[in-house]
Design a protein around this motif. Structure first.
Motif, short mmCIF file in Angstrom:
data_model
loop_
_atom_site.label_atom_id
_atom_site.label_comp_id
_atom_site.label_asym_id
_atom_site.label_seq_id
_atom_site.Cartn_x
_atom_site.Cartn_y
_atom_site.Cartn_z
N PRO A 163 0.81 -1.23 0.00
CA PRO A 163 0.00 0.00 0.00
C PRO A 163 0.84 1.28 0.00
O PRO A 163 0.76 2.09 0.92
N ILE A 164 1.65 1.45 -1.04
CA ILE A 164 2.39 2.70 -1.22
C ILE A 164 1.84 3.35 -2.49
O ILE A 164 1.85 2.72 -3.54
N PRO A 165 1.37 4.58 -2.40
CA PRO A 165 0.84 5.23 -3.61
C PRO A 165 1.94 5.28 -4.69
O PRO A 165 3.08 5.66 -4.41
N LEU A 166 1.56 4.88 -5.89
CA LEU A 166 2.52 4.80 -6.99
C LEU A 166 2.00 5.62 -8.16
O LEU A 166 0.84 5.50 -8.54
N SER A 167 2.86 6.46 -8.72
CA SER A 167 2.46 7.21 -9.91
C SER A 167 3.59 7.19 -10.92
O SER A 167 4.69 6.72 -10.63
N THR A 168 3.31 7.68 -12.10
CA THR A 168 4.33 7.69 -13.15
C THR A 168 4.39 9.05 -13.83
O THR A 168 3.37 9.70 -14.02
N TYR A 169 5.60 9.46 -14.16
CA TYR A 169 5.78 10.60 -15.05
C TYR A 169 6.64 10.10 -16.20
O TYR A 169 7.76 9.64 -15.99
N HIS A 170 6.10 10.16 -17.37
CA HIS A 170 6.86 9.68 -18.53
C HIS A 170 6.44 10.44 -19.76
O HIS A 170 5.32 10.92 -19.88
N ARG A 171 7.36 10.55 -20.68
CA ARG A 171 7.01 11.06 -22.00
C ARG A 171 8.08 10.54 -22.95
O ARG A 171 9.26 10.45 -22.61
N GLY A 172 7.67 10.16 -24.12
CA GLY A 172 8.63 9.68 -25.11
C GLY A 172 8.79 10.71 -26.19
O GLY A 172 8.09 11.73 -26.20
N MET A 173 9.73 10.48 -27.09
CA MET A 173 9.95 11.32 -28.26
C MET A 173 10.32 12.75 -27.88
O MET A 173 9.74 13.34 -27.00
N GLY A 174 11.23 13.30 -28.57
CA GLY A 174 11.53 14.71 -28.39
C GLY A 174 12.90 14.93 -27.83
O GLY A 174 13.81 15.30 -28.54
N SER A 175 13.05 14.69 -26.54
CA SER A 175 14.35 14.96 -25.95
C SER A 175 14.45 14.23 -24.63
O SER A 175 13.50 13.59 -24.18
N GLU A 176 15.61 14.32 -24.00
CA GLU A 176 15.81 13.70 -22.70
C GLU A 176 14.95 14.42 -21.65
O GLU A 176 14.60 15.59 -21.83
N LEU A 177 14.63 13.74 -20.55
CA LEU A 177 13.92 14.40 -19.46
C LEU A 177 14.89 15.39 -18.82
O LEU A 177 16.03 15.03 -18.50
N SER A 178 14.44 16.62 -18.64
CA SER A 178 15.36 17.62 -18.08
C SER A 178 15.28 17.61 -16.56
O SER A 178 14.27 17.19 -15.98
N VAL A 179 16.35 18.05 -15.95
CA VAL A 179 16.40 18.10 -14.49
C VAL A 179 15.32 19.05 -13.96
O VAL A 179 14.75 18.82 -12.90
N GLU A 180 15.02 20.08 -14.75
CA GLU A 180 14.01 21.04 -14.32
C GLU A 180 12.63 20.40 -14.26
O GLU A 180 11.87 20.62 -13.32
N GLU A 181 12.28 19.60 -15.26
CA GLU A 181 10.95 19.00 -15.22
C GLU A 181 10.87 17.90 -14.17
O GLU A 181 9.82 17.69 -13.57
N ILE A 182 11.98 17.21 -13.95
CA ILE A 182 12.00 16.19 -12.90
C ILE A 182 11.77 16.85 -11.54
O ILE A 182 10.96 16.41 -10.73
N GLU A 183 12.49 17.96 -11.33
CA GLU A 183 12.35 18.69 -10.06
C GLU A 183 10.90 19.15 -9.85
O GLU A 183 10.33 19.00 -8.77
N GLU A 184 10.32 19.67 -10.91
CA GLU A 184 8.94 20.16 -10.83
C GLU A 184 7.99 19.02 -10.45
O GLU A 184 7.11 19.18 -9.59
N GLN A 185 8.17 17.87 -11.07
CA GLN A 185 7.31 16.71 -10.77
C GLN A 185 7.48 16.29 -9.31
O GLN A 185 6.51 15.95 -8.63
N LEU A 186 8.75 16.27 -8.85
CA LEU A 186 9.01 15.83 -7.48
C LEU A 186 8.42 16.83 -6.47
O LEU A 186 7.85 16.43 -5.46
N ARG A 187 8.53 18.11 -6.78
CA ARG A 187 7.99 19.14 -5.87
C ARG A 187 6.49 18.94 -5.67
O ARG A 187 5.95 19.20 -4.60
N GLY A 188 5.83 18.48 -6.72
CA GLY A 188 4.40 18.24 -6.63
C GLY A 188 4.02 17.18 -5.61
O GLY A 188 2.87 17.06 -5.23
N LEU A 189 5.01 16.39 -5.21
CA LEU A 189 4.73 15.29 -4.27
C LEU A 189 5.11 15.63 -2.84
O LEU A 189 4.88 14.85 -1.92
N LEU A 190 5.75 16.79 -2.65
CA LEU A 190 6.29 17.11 -1.31
C LEU A 190 5.22 17.72 -0.41
O LEU A 190 4.21 18.22 -0.88
#
Lengths: 243, 185, 352
Positions: free
Chosen positions: C325-352
């Motif tokens: 029972p641990i809430p699990l979510s995903t952030y993913h996107r394909g095509m275009g470019s590598e995942l940037s550190v900025e978007e990763i940070e933004e996604q993580l901040r949403g969980l804090l």
């Protein structure tokens, strides 16, 4: 009494699953005989395809590597590059070498790989039950239709094609029809293997072969059928020779 | 401490080489470093950029958007990358091509080096990137200028006829940076 | 004098493969792996007992590798995108005939021609089945140039030991990234582990018979291979825990996404957030325990991130979590470019 004919060393009398009248085992026999004469049988590696040729399993004593359909010449390239002192052969059908594997066969030839490609040309897919192959004759029936030039094109004369290339040292076509044809086939095969062994060059040899089952021709009628229909399209002879 | 620089210019201005020389120098100092260049077609005449990061610990993102320094070899890269300088960071510009009236931000430092002019005065536009490298190393302290200079000269070990020109280019860049630092004080 | 060399990911991989005793390489140019092929083309044919062939296609290349390896040589190929799809047939044959090979996938966007930008979209293809018929390769997912070089060096040993395909899954970002790397020494080609199954006059006195698909031995073979997979899953899965000891929010990512995320995690840690990263190093065998053993009382959210559409790695994490029972979510996107550190940070901040 002197024994003048028998099973060559390196073959046995094990029953194979080939149809009556098939000439695959004649080709295998010639390969074993030629390798024996060159003293190369233990030093040879045969890259086998998928297809009827697998029916010869266990009936001859040569190192083998199983290849995927059409890829035997690519496999032989890898074997040959890593084993330059070995006699490396591919054994392929017409569909294998000239249809699905035409790029692999052509490029191995064009690179002049140190190998001998042995192609059994019986104008039909044997193991899958008689479908049209790249060498099926105009007007010939197959389970995927009758060959018509305006729709399925012409039978591919691959040996003639390879004969135009710079790199190959020996390119020939022989028939496995009559004893005389078979004697000639053996002569050509010996040359092909010597071209590889002695000169380090690429050889291609095509063996015209019977497939009575899939042609719907009685074995006893095959010879006449071929003389009338096959040989005019696929003439035997040497298209390139370094000797 | 992580330090990062983004360099940009025309393909053919030696941007990639400049970044690579920088990471070679960082490696000579046993620093942890990354060099990342968005690949594609940075052919002559196109735009070209690379990001170099040095650190004393493992580097995560080698391509972070906001960097401590941006070095603009030409106008298009200046316009494109000015926004990527961190607040309080520094924009180093090739002042032969980029004039002060183009500067738009108040929260970063700007410093210019007339690199194109210097390289032409030295007799070869090809040493533009070496001038900039010398300037950048001295100004940022990201790597020791001496170490970077050795790396540059090593590149020409087999072409001794270019050593003198490149030495002068590098040293001129360093001297310009010293002047700029003094002016800043 | 520096202790390390500065190399691009693709070149370090190629050089390390040579050092590991790779004697044969066949490949076909495709962005973003081409530097591997170019590097080996420049070196191999001048080295004794080694050969490089530029195949006429990926189909031919993988079959050349099969022939070379099947007749005794350590062999490798490298490809990307559609090239890997073309190799599926040959990789399946390698598995059937149990011929070892090292295969590198420098991932680019897909499906189809996709784009040449970095991607993690081959995850399912590579970890679930590399070809028809069903089989596993041993799959490494490096995240640094050093790891890439070390893994390819080790890959040849694993391939020989288990007579299997070992995959190195990098991407266009890692392939083109330049970092310092310490390379392992050249191995003596004559001192490589023996391959009795390729040698003439092998112990059973039989002729070399490289093949698969013999019905009488298939069942026995399938059982033996199943045991190998079980052993891998039990003993050989590798994982990195980064700042997870007290983490309440955990990110799961692999390859370049994981390394990029470290910058974001350090930043958030510096702000006092209890956040960490689980990074599978082998993506098959998958480090199931790392997730199965998470403390649901402490971890309040688990998020997976990957550069792929649809989410693929996410499904392995979900399975490994086993309904915990641990809430699990995903952030993913394909095509275009590598995942940037900025978007990763933004996604993580949403969980804090």
């Amino acid at each position: 009494m002197e024994k003048v004919f028998g099973i060559p060393e390196g073959m046995n009398d094990k029953k194979t699953a080939f149809c009556p009248g098939c000439t695959h085992m004649t080709a295998y026999r010639l390969i074993v005989e030629c390798l024996n004469e060159l003293g190369e049988r233990d030093n040879a590696i045969l890259c086998r395809p998928i297809g009827c040729s697998l029916n010869a399993d266990g009936s001859f004593d040569i190192h083998t590597i199983q290849s995927m359909h059409g890829r035997a010449s690519a496999v032989a390239t890898g074997v040959s590059r890593m084993n330059p002192t070995k006699t490396v052969m591919s054994y392929q059908g017409d569909g294998d070498a000239i249809s699905i594997g035409v790029a692999e066969t052509l490029y191995a030839a064009n690179r002049g790989e140190k190998m001998t490609a042995i192609v059994i040309n019986n104008q039909i897919y044997g193991m899958t039950g008689g479908q049209m192959s790249p060498t099926t004759l105009i007007g010939q029936r197959s389970t995927t239709g009758v060959r018509r030039a305006d729709d399925t094109g012409y039978p591919l004369r691959f040996a003639e094609w390879l004969g135009q290339l710079e790199a190959p040292g020996y390119v020939a076509r022989a028939a496995l029809y009559t004893p005389k044809d078979i004697m000639q086939a053996k002569k050509f095969l010996l040359k092909a293997l010597r071209c590889q062994k002695e000169l380090g060059r690429y050889s291609y040899i095509e063996f015209l072969s019977f497939c009575p089952t899939n042609w719907g021709v009685q074995p006893k009628d095959c010879l006449k059928y071929c003389q009338e229909n096959v040989l005019p399209v696929f003439p035997v002879g040497e298209f390139k020779s370094c000797f | 401490m992580e330090k990062s620089v983004l360099m940009g210019g025309f393909g053919g201005q030696g941007v990639q080489t400049c970044g690579k020389l920088l990471i070679y120098a960082a490696n000579e100092e046993d620093k942890i470093a990354t060099f990342y260049s968005q690949y594609g077609g940075a052919m002559r005449g196109g735009t070209s950029n690379c990001t170099v990061i040095t650190s004393d610990e493992e580097i995560g993102a080698p391509n972070k958007k906001i960097v401590d320094y941006v070095v603009a070899f030409n106008i298009p890269s200046f316009k494109k990358f000015e926004e990527r300088v961190a607040v309080g960071g520094t924009m180093i510009v090739n002042s032969t091509l980029i004039s002060e009236d183009m500067y738009t931000r108040k929260d970063i430092n700007y410093v210019g080096v007339p690199a194109t002019q210097i390289s032409q005065d030295l007799g070869s536009p090809k040493v533009l990137n070496v001038v900039i490298l010398g300037f950048f190393c001295e100004y940022s302290g990201m790597v020791e200028p001496k170490v970077a200079q050795e790396v540059v000269l090593k590149q020409f070990a087999k072409k001794p006829q270019f050593i003198e020109m490149n030495t002068r280019a590098f040293e001129t860049g360093v001297a310009e940076a010293k002047k700029a630092k003094k002016a800043k004080k | 004098m520096a202790k390390k060399e500065v190399m691009q990911g693709n070149e370090a991989l190629a050089e390390s493969a040579l050092r590991a005793g790779c004697r044969f390489f066949a490949g076909y140019p495709i962005t973003p792996q081409t530097e591997i092929t170019e590097y080996l083309a420049a070196k191999m044919n001048d080295m004794p007992d080694r050969a490089f062939v530029q195949g006429e296609s990926e189909l031919a290349s993988i079959n050349m590798v099969y022939g070379a390896s099947g007749s005794g040589a350590r062999a490798m190929t490298a490809t990307a995108g559609q090239g890997l799809a073309l190799m599926a047939e040959g990789m399946s044959q390698l598995a059937d005939a149990q011929v070892p090979a090292v295969i590198v996938d420098v991932q680019r966007g897909g499906p189809g021609n996709g784009g040449t930008a970095p991607s993690q979209g081959d995850y399912n293809f590579v970890t679930k089945s590399l070809g028809h018929g069903g089989f596993h390769a041993f799959v490494f997912g490096p995240s640094t140039v050093q790891e890439t070089a070390d893994m390819v060096y080790e890959a040849f040993d694993i391939a020989d030991e288990y007579r299997c395909v070992v995959m190195i899954m990098t991407d266009g970002m890692l392939g083109h990234l330049i970092e310092s790397v310490e390379l392992k020494p050249y191995r003596d080609l004559k001192a490589l582990p023996p391959r009795p199954w390729t040698e003439k006059g092998n112990p059973e006195g039989r002729k070399l018979q490289i093949c698969g698909g013999q019905p009488d031995i298939e069942l026995e073979k399938a059982r033996r291979i199943e045991k190998i997979y079980e052993k891998w899953e039990r003993e050989l899965a590798r994982v990195e825990h980064f700042m997870t000891d007290d983490a309440e929010v955990i990110l799961a990512a692999w390859g370049t996404v994981a390394r990029t995320a470290k910058t974001a995690i350090r930043k958030l840690r510096a702000e006092g957030h209890k956040i960490g990263l689980i990074r599978p190093i082998t993506i098959y065998p998958f480090p199931v325990a790392a997730f199965a053993e998470l403390d649901e009382k402490r971890v309040r959210h688990l998020i997976t991130m990957e550069n792929a559409t649809p989410a693929q790695f996410h499904l392995d994490v979900k399975a490994a979590l086993g309904g915990k029972p641990i809430p699990l979510s995903t952030y993913h996107r394909g095509m275009g470019s590598e995942l940037s550190v900025e978007e990763i940070e933004e996604q993580l901040r949403g969980l804090l």
